[in-house]
Design an enzyme around this catalytic site. Structure first.
Site, mmCIF file in Angstrom:
data_model
loop_
_atom_site.group_PDB
_atom_site.id
_atom_site.type_symbol
_atom_site.label_atom_id
_atom_site.label_comp_id
_atom_site.label_asym_id
_atom_site.label_seq_id
_atom_site.Cartn_x
_atom_site.Cartn_y
_atom_site.Cartn_z
ATOM 1 N N HIS A 9 3.963 -1.671 -2.414
ATOM 2 C CA HIS A 9 2.580 -1.192 -2.329
ATOM 3 C C HIS A 9 1.859 -1.825 -1.129
ATOM 4 C CE1 HIS A 9 -1.699 -1.229 -4.074
ATOM 5 N NE2 HIS A 9 -1.410 0.041 -3.888
ATOM 6 N N ARG A 10 1.596 -1.010 -0.100
ATOM 7 C CA ARG A 10 1.003 -1.482 1.159
ATOM 8 C C ARG A 10 1.911 -2.527 1.817
ATOM 9 N NH1 ARG A 10 -5.081 -2.509 -1.374
ATOM 10 N NH2 ARG A 10 -5.040 -0.674 -2.694
ATOM 11 N N GLU A 36 4.965 2.097 0.350
ATOM 12 C CA GLU A 36 3.759 2.885 0.084
ATOM 13 C C GLU A 36 2.693 2.418 1.054
ATOM 14 O OE1 GLU A 36 -0.217 3.763 -1.621
ATOM 15 O OE2 GLU A 36 0.628 1.824 -1.079
ATOM 16 N N ASP A 38 -1.258 3.755 3.319
ATOM 17 C CA ASP A 38 -2.444 4.617 3.324
ATOM 18 C C ASP A 38 -2.754 5.028 4.749
ATOM 19 O OD1 ASP A 38 -3.446 3.822 0.429
ATOM 20 O OD2 ASP A 38 -3.008 1.948 1.475
ATOM 21 N N HIS A 51 -6.102 0.717 4.044
ATOM 22 C CA HIS A 51 -6.503 1.232 2.737
ATOM 23 C C HIS A 51 -7.991 1.559 2.649
ATOM 24 C CE1 HIS A 51 -7.999 0.904 -1.417
ATOM 25 N NE2 HIS A 51 -6.910 1.591 -1.701
ATOM 26 N N GLU A 111 -0.001 7.822 1.457
ATOM 27 C CA GLU A 111 -1.194 8.270 0.730
ATOM 28 C C GLU A 111 -2.268 8.705 1.722
ATOM 29 O OE1 GLU A 111 -4.845 6.862 -2.156
ATOM 30 O OE2 GLU A 111 -3.044 5.623 -2.163
ATOM 31 N N LYS A 113 -5.815 9.139 2.630
ATOM 32 C CA LYS A 113 -7.078 8.555 2.162
ATOM 33 C C LYS A 113 -8.223 9.507 2.505
ATOM 34 C CE LYS A 113 -7.864 5.049 0.676
ATOM 35 N NZ LYS A 113 -8.017 4.595 -0.728
ATOM 36 N N ASP A 231 3.272 -4.525 -5.954
ATOM 37 C CA ASP A 231 2.943 -5.517 -4.926
ATOM 38 C C ASP A 231 4.062 -6.549 -4.793
ATOM 39 O OD1 ASP A 231 0.392 -4.421 -4.454
ATOM 40 O OD2 ASP A 231 -0.531 -5.627 -6.035
#
Length: 244
Positions: A9-10, A36, A38, A51, A111, A113, A231
């Site tokens: 995640h990020r 993953e 954004d 993000h 993702e 945004k 994470d």
């Protein structure tokens, strides 16, 4: 898809500043099989990975991402607020991440945004870069903006899409069918074994987010999810290795 995808995640965002090249590289070292991230647009139409719609939390800048040129954003420090060891880490371009993983089997969950800011042309721009890197089969485009996902599917039927949502949608796999979406990116508490079974029967994958507790990872793996967004890619990698 076969094996469960370990989406960082990020990037590895607990030990590196989120959505930076340092975090993406560390995640791969830790055994992540997916990243993953954004994507947003600069004022001059470039795709950057960050993000928040504003700069204050993660960078040395202020104001909205959309109001700055790429050159202005590239001059910001995106690492020091996390830890001084990451001073001068920069906001990356989408191209930089795609370049990093293009020769590996890594899946990239991009993702969009575009909930707070409706970035014009974001879908087309992302699709164009994914195709330019020949990565259509290794990308999942996700968003809380489901109109955007429908548009992506119209523009690029070959690229998978994932519906981001928080609550207990009724038969979300049926809803996914109306958008021709491929995956359900649900908040992990909204994922029960019977939902996963219903989705599987409809050919839809579950990739719950953001799962940081090992017991919760175990619960979801038992339920039969196809990927987990976390994470802590190292914790999930260890868990998956132990199950082989």
């Amino acid at each position: 898809m076969g094996k469960v995808i370990n989406f960082a995640h990020r990037g590895s965002s607990q030990i590196c500043p989120e959505n930076t090249m340092a975090a993406f590289k560390k995640a791969l070292e830790q055994g992540a099989t997916g990243i993953e991230t954004d994507v947003q647009l600069t004022s001059d139409g470039q795709m950057v990975l960050i993000h928040d719609e504003t700069l204050e939390r993660t960078t040395s800048g202020t104001g909205w991402v959309k109001d700055h040129t790429l050159q202005e954003l590239k001059s910001l420090d995106a690492g020091s607020k996390f830890d001084s060891a990451f001073q001068n880490e920069r906001i990356p371009l989408l191209d930089e991440l795609l370049e990093l993983v293009k020769d590996s089997g890594t899946i990239v969950n991009i993702e969009l945004k575009n909930g707070v800011i409706l970035y014009e042309g974001l879908e087309q721009k992302v699709i164009e870069r994914v195709r330019a890197f020949n990565m259509s089969d290794r990308v999942v485009i996700s968003s809380f903006n489901h109109y955007s996902l429908f548009l992506c599917k119209k523009l690029a039927p070959e690229i998978r899409t994932g519906i981001l949502y928080m609550e207990g949608l009724y038969e979300p796999w049926e809803y996914a069918r109306t958008l021709q979406a491929d995956a359900l990116h649900a908040y992990h508490y909204a994922v029960l074994p019977e939902f996963v079974a219903g989705a599987k029967a409809s050919g839809k994958a579950y990739h719950p987010f953001t799962v940081n507790d090992v017991k919760e990872m175990e619960r979801l793996l038992q339920a039969g999810v196809d990927g987990i967004i976390t994470d802590y890619p190292d914790k999930l990698a260890a868990l998956l290795a132990a199950k082989v």
